[in-house]
Structures are given as C-alpha cells and as structure tokens.
Design a protein around this motif. Structure first.
Motif, PDB file in Angstrom:
ATOM      1  N   GLU A  22      11.547 -10.479   3.395  1.00  0.00           N
ATOM      2  CA  GLU A  22      11.521 -11.787   4.298  1.00  0.00           C
ATOM      3  C   GLU A  22      11.348 -11.127   5.802  1.00  0.00           C
ATOM      4  O   GLU A  22      10.717 -11.466   6.429  1.00  0.00           O
ATOM      5  N   LEU A  23      12.240 -10.321   6.127  1.00  0.00           N
ATOM      6  CA  LEU A  23      12.328  -9.611   7.302  1.00  0.00           C
ATOM      7  C   LEU A  23      11.095  -8.788   7.788  1.00  0.00           C
ATOM      8  O   LEU A  23      10.647  -9.176   8.729  1.00  0.00           O
ATOM      9  N   PHE A  24      10.594  -8.052   6.896  1.00  0.00           N
ATOM     10  CA  PHE A  24       9.367  -7.263   7.207  1.00  0.00           C
ATOM     11  C   PHE A  24       8.191  -7.925   6.980  1.00  0.00           C
ATOM     12  O   PHE A  24       7.073  -7.531   7.544  1.00  0.00           O
ATOM     13  N   SER A  25       8.040  -9.086   6.215  1.00  0.00           N
ATOM     14  CA  SER A  25       6.948  -9.951   6.067  1.00  0.00           C
ATOM     15  C   SER A  25       6.186 -10.458   7.248  1.00  0.00           C
ATOM     16  O   SER A  25       5.060 -10.723   7.365  1.00  0.00           O
ATOM     17  N   GLU A  26       7.047 -10.397   8.266  1.00  0.00           N
ATOM     18  CA  GLU A  26       6.525 -10.983   9.613  1.00  0.00           C
ATOM     19  C   GLU A  26       5.713 -10.120  10.244  1.00  0.00           C
ATOM     20  O   GLU A  26       5.049 -10.430  11.293  1.00  0.00           O
ATOM     21  N   TYR A  27       5.531  -8.850   9.757  1.00  0.00           N
ATOM     22  CA  TYR A  27       4.726  -7.905  10.259  1.00  0.00           C
ATOM     23  C   TYR A  27       3.812  -7.384   9.449  1.00  0.00           C
ATOM     24  O   TYR A  27       2.760  -6.421   9.737  1.00  0.00           O
ATOM     25  N   GLY A  28       3.455  -8.006   8.587  1.00  0.00           N
ATOM     26  CA  GLY A  28       2.319  -7.770   7.492  1.00  0.00           C
ATOM     27  C   GLY A  28       2.589  -7.949   6.048  1.00  0.00           C
ATOM     28  O   GLY A  28       3.597  -8.482   5.710  1.00  0.00           O
ATOM     29  N   GLU A  29       1.762  -7.502   5.213  1.00  0.00           N
ATOM     30  CA  GLU A  29       2.010  -7.666   3.738  1.00  0.00           C
ATOM     31  C   GLU A  29       2.829  -6.671   3.366  1.00  0.00           C
ATOM     32  O   GLU A  29       3.000  -5.671   3.651  1.00  0.00           O
ATOM     33  N   VAL A  30       3.854  -7.052   2.594  1.00  0.00           N
ATOM     34  CA  VAL A  30       4.979  -6.315   2.120  1.00  0.00           C
ATOM     35  C   VAL A  30       4.609  -5.852   0.375  1.00  0.00           C
ATOM     36  O   VAL A  30       4.427  -7.069  -0.369  1.00  0.00           O
ATOM     37  N   LYS A  31       4.269  -4.912   0.225  1.00  0.00           N
ATOM     38  CA  LYS A  31       3.862  -4.624  -1.186  1.00  0.00           C
ATOM     39  C   LYS A  31       5.088  -4.365  -2.217  1.00  0.00           C
ATOM     40  O   LYS A  31       4.973  -4.697  -3.248  1.00  0.00           O
ATOM     41  N   GLU A  32       6.124  -3.767  -1.602  1.00  0.00           N
ATOM     42  CA  GLU A  32       7.163  -3.376  -2.448  1.00  0.00           C
ATOM     43  C   GLU A  32       8.377  -3.195  -1.562  1.00  0.00           C
ATOM     44  O   GLU A  32       8.346  -2.596  -0.586  1.00  0.00           O
ATOM     45  N   VAL A  33       9.592  -3.473  -2.169  1.00  0.00           N
ATOM     46  CA  VAL A  33      10.761  -3.396  -1.437  1.00  0.00           C
ATOM     47  C   VAL A  33      12.020  -2.850  -2.591  1.00  0.00           C
ATOM     48  O   VAL A  33      12.005  -3.438  -3.624  1.00  0.00           O
ATOM     49  N   GLU A  51       0.512  -1.645   9.878  1.00  0.00           N
ATOM     50  CA  GLU A  51       1.638  -2.760   9.488  1.00  0.00           C
ATOM     51  C   GLU A  51       2.884  -1.891   9.492  1.00  0.00           C
ATOM     52  O   GLU A  51       3.671  -2.487  10.129  1.00  0.00           O
ATOM     53  N   ALA A  52       2.729  -0.924   8.788  1.00  0.00           N
ATOM     54  CA  ALA A  52       4.275  -0.070   8.824  1.00  0.00           C
ATOM     55  C   ALA A  52       4.766   0.165  10.064  1.00  0.00           C
ATOM     56  O   ALA A  52       6.003   0.095  10.466  1.00  0.00           O
ATOM     57  N   GLU A  53       3.909   0.627  10.919  1.00  0.00           N
ATOM     58  CA  GLU A  53       4.015   1.192  12.303  1.00  0.00           C
ATOM     59  C   GLU A  53       4.584   0.098  12.905  1.00  0.00           C
ATOM     60  O   GLU A  53       5.584   0.310  14.108  1.00  0.00           O
ATOM     61  N   LYS A  54       3.905  -0.908  12.962  1.00  0.00           N
ATOM     62  CA  LYS A  54       4.243  -2.368  13.796  1.00  0.00           C
ATOM     63  C   LYS A  54       5.685  -2.675  13.199  1.00  0.00           C
ATOM     64  O   LYS A  54       6.384  -3.032  14.158  1.00  0.00           O
ATOM     65  N   ALA A  55       5.954  -2.700  12.182  1.00  0.00           N
ATOM     66  CA  ALA A  55       7.252  -3.159  11.604  1.00  0.00           C
ATOM     67  C   ALA A  55       8.437  -2.093  12.209  1.00  0.00           C
ATOM     68  O   ALA A  55       9.373  -2.457  12.587  1.00  0.00           O
TER      69      ALA A  55
END
Length: 87
Positions: A22-33, A51-55
């Motif tokens: 939920e936290l990381f989805s604000e910065y793009g698609e989350v494939k796996e946690v 997206e990873a860099e933005k997060a």
C-alpha cells in the motif's frame, strides 16, 4: 537505477507485505513485496526502474510505523560457498 527491486530496511517486525504494498503503490505499480519475518527488512519490486527510483527518493529516511526506513537498490544475492570442513 538499473533494476526495479528495492531493499527496505529498519522495519518494525510487525510490518506486513500488504502494508508495504500500500505504501509503495503510491509511486507506481508494485510487482512483488516480500517482508523477511523477524529480520526487520524486506524487498519491494516496482514495475519500472523509474518507479523504483521515485519511491526510493520519496520514502528513504521517512518514518513508517515508528521506525526510519532505509531504502536502497537491492543487490543480487551473493553466491553461497559450500561449507567444507577441513581435516
């Protein structure tokens, strides 16, 4: 960044995969946690390196569930050497 997988450290042991997603989805698609249980860290794979860099830029050194997170690009695991006892 080259990859889209992030190392997320200094987590409280009670943090769940769902909370990080939920936290990381604000910065793009989350494939796996994947939170490593009782270790205080986990990994988040984003849809793209951008997206990873933005997060990472937005969340690194921010407080989440009472702890200051440390976020960095995940490194590939080191190959494990086989244990061979010496006689």
């Amino acid at each position: 960044m080259q990859g889209s997988k992030l190392y997320v450290g200094n987590l409280t042991y009670s943090v769940t995969d769902k909370q990080l997603e939920e936290l990381f989805s604000e910065y793009g698609e989350v494939k796996e946690v994947r939170v490593i249980e009782r270790k205080g860290f986990g990994f988040v794979e984003m849809g793209t390196p951008e997206e990873a860099e933005k997060a990472m830029e937005a969340l690194n050194e921010t407080v989440f569930e009472g702890r200051t997170m440390r976020i960095d690009e995940a490194r590939p695991p080191k190959p494990r050497s086989e244990y061979r006892p010496r006689y």
